[in-house]
Enzyme design. Sequence first.
Site, PDB file in Angstrom:
ATOM      1  CG  PHE A 112      -6.290  13.097   5.573  1.00 54.13           C
ATOM      2  CD1 PHE A 112      -6.438  12.958   6.946  1.00 54.13           C
ATOM      3  CD2 PHE A 112      -7.327  13.684   4.848  1.00 54.13           C
ATOM      4  CE1 PHE A 112      -7.606  13.381   7.589  1.00 54.13           C
ATOM      5  CE2 PHE A 112      -8.489  14.119   5.475  1.00 54.13           C
ATOM      6  CZ  PHE A 112      -8.624  13.971   6.847  1.00 54.13           C
ATOM      7  N   GLY A 113      -1.783  12.286   5.260  1.00 56.18           N
ATOM      8  CA  GLY A 113      -0.740  11.378   4.785  1.00 56.18           C
ATOM      9  C   GLY A 113       0.577  11.495   5.520  1.00 56.18           C
ATOM     10  CG  ASN A 141      -4.579   8.284  -4.447  1.00 56.22           C
ATOM     11  OD1 ASN A 141      -3.572   7.606  -4.647  1.00 56.22           O
ATOM     12  ND2 ASN A 141      -4.790   8.935  -3.308  1.00 56.22           N
ATOM     13  CG  HIS A 176      -1.974   1.036   1.214  1.00 59.70           C
ATOM     14  ND1 HIS A 176      -3.235   0.826   1.714  1.00 59.70           N
ATOM     15  CD2 HIS A 176      -1.976   2.315   0.765  1.00 59.70           C
ATOM     16  CE1 HIS A 176      -3.962   1.911   1.571  1.00 59.70           C
ATOM     17  NE2 HIS A 176      -3.212   2.847   1.008  1.00 59.70           N
ATOM     18  CG  ASP A 185      -1.976   4.923   3.557  1.00 56.58           C
ATOM     19  OD1 ASP A 185      -1.856   5.182   2.351  1.00 56.58           O
ATOM     20  OD2 ASP A 185      -2.902   5.373   4.262  1.00 56.58           O
ATOM     21  CG  HIS A 201     -10.118   4.669   2.093  1.00 53.37           C
ATOM     22  ND1 HIS A 201      -8.984   5.417   2.212  1.00 53.37           N
ATOM     23  CD2 HIS A 201     -11.076   5.372   2.740  1.00 53.37           C
ATOM     24  CE1 HIS A 201      -9.237   6.521   2.913  1.00 53.37           C
ATOM     25  NE2 HIS A 201     -10.507   6.517   3.241  1.00 53.37           N
ATOM     26  CG  HIS A 204       0.884  15.023   1.165  1.00 56.69           C
ATOM     27  ND1 HIS A 204       0.051  15.074   0.066  1.00 56.69           N
ATOM     28  CD2 HIS A 204       0.318  14.117   2.004  1.00 56.69           C
ATOM     29  CE1 HIS A 204      -0.967  14.241   0.242  1.00 56.69           C
ATOM     30  NE2 HIS A 204      -0.826  13.647   1.412  1.00 56.69           N
ATOM     31  CG  HIS A 264      -0.783   6.851  -1.841  1.00 56.23           C
ATOM     32  ND1 HIS A 264      -1.996   6.813  -2.503  1.00 56.23           N
ATOM     33  CD2 HIS A 264      -1.035   6.372  -0.595  1.00 56.23           C
ATOM     34  CE1 HIS A 264      -2.928   6.334  -1.692  1.00 56.23           C
ATOM     35  NE2 HIS A 264      -2.377   6.060  -0.523  1.00 56.23           N
ATOM     36  CG  LEU A 265       4.897   4.466  -6.227  1.00 54.38           C
ATOM     37  CD1 LEU A 265       5.331   3.494  -7.323  1.00 54.38           C
ATOM     38  CD2 LEU A 265       6.074   4.752  -5.288  1.00 54.38           C
TER      39      LEU A 265
HETATM   40  O1  DOR Z   1      -3.545   9.557   4.761  1.00 48.36           O
HETATM   41  C1  DOR Z   1      -3.885   9.185   3.658  1.00 48.36           C
HETATM   42  N1  DOR Z   1      -3.300   9.674   2.547  1.00 48.36           N
HETATM   43  N2  DOR Z   1      -4.869   8.280   3.525  1.00 48.36           N
HETATM   44  C2  DOR Z   1      -5.392   7.946   2.334  1.00 48.36           C
HETATM   45  O2  DOR Z   1      -6.271   7.136   2.299  1.00 48.36           O
HETATM   46  C3  DOR Z   1      -4.906   8.597   1.101  1.00 48.36           C
HETATM   47  C4  DOR Z   1      -3.527   9.083   1.268  1.00 48.36           C
HETATM   48  C5  DOR Z   1      -3.079   9.997   0.169  1.00 48.36           C
HETATM   49  O3  DOR Z   1      -3.288   9.685  -1.012  1.00 48.36           O
HETATM   50  O4  DOR Z   1      -2.450  11.031   0.475  1.00 48.36           O
END
Ligand code: DOR
Length: 430
Positions: free
Chosen positions: A324-325, A95, A61, A306, A180, A310, A63-64
Amino acid sequence: MKILLRGGRVIDPSQALDMVADVLVSGDRIAAIGQDLETDRETKVIDVGGCIVAPGFIDMHVHLREPGYEQKETIATGTRAAAAGGFTAVACMPNTQPVADSPAVIAYIREKARAIGVVHVYPIGALSKGSQGEELAEIRDLVEAGAVALSDDGNPVMNAEVMRRALEYTRLFNIPVISHCEDLNLAAGGVMHEGFISTILGLRGIPAAAEEVMVARDIILAELTGGKLHLAHLSSAGSLRILQEAKSRGIKVTAEVTPHHLCLTDEAVEGYDTNTKVNPPLRSEEDRQALEEALREGLVDALATDHAPHTEEDKDVEYDVAPFGISGLETAIPLVVTRLVETGRLSWERLIEAWSCQPASILNIPGGTLKEGGIADITVIAPDWEKEVDVNTFYSLGKNSPFQGLKLKGWPLVTIVAGRLVMEKGQVLL
Ligand code: DOR
């Protein structure tokens, strides 16, 4: 090219193996595991005495961000962060911009990863068009292009009928739907866990129930359809109770937890550090303990970061409006080793099972084993190597970590991907 990992503690739950031995890699394969293996002049010998040698860790899990958000992360930087963090493979969420809801985007990610990536990359296709949750994506085309699972991660699928059809249709391809779990009406624009601390801080809360009602719904739909359901980043004790009941009745459902939900609670939000803002939110100590126990007992199958990078500009705003992240790839393993393994609350075997064997099995991808003749994806961890987290040394473009400055043990020492040495002593070599 041959590599010999000399004298490490080799732990491979897929073969019930736990012994001090050498591991010989030849070409892209595991050639042998045994005592005092012979080497020749061409063999690169790495002394891994005192270290753990495991089948390559797979982060199912991440995010690239590419295509579309290359200021946050790219396939080049994200896969280097993975290698630095001790991972030999990642599965990336759809996403992006455009959303990975078409074969073209899946093909783009795979080609880019093959050309410039340093670990294996397995794309996850969007479940619905544009991840809007209204109309199913062209699932067959996505699978044929190489998607290993489907998900609208980041955007909960609010329409139960759409989720039902996705679970039904994916049965044809035997791939999981990764959910999710978040009811957007209950989450109601909240930014942290709803509880005592959100009240004190004056921040809008997301109740645990926002996750739990969706866990229950998706489990009911998995039972109805016989589809393979995987629950992403579970955060609440209530979700685990529902999962327990479902598993005891033999429903096809698996689940993952993240290092940040295992290591932090909503108390971390008290300084309004936006690096603690994550979805689902950091919850109560009671929830955290329940997650830990569920991982230990195997109720929760897998660990996953996860990884959600950012930019500093994105996060350098009021808590309410920050995205979020957490950028997780480069702190994940030492966090869990320091907090759970070193303290005797999680065995090495279970750690490796949850971060290597299980992700391979859930996604039905290669890896998760050190069997002779198999692909040489290997992670070596140095349990005694202690250092501070420094986001400035991250290969990831995302420096958004709430763990900056924390002293941790158990850093990954070596990452080998398909027989190639891609990381040694924290330095990515490609
Ligand atoms: O904290 C998060 N960031 N939760 C998610 O489900 C998406 C992710 C993101 O894409 O930044």
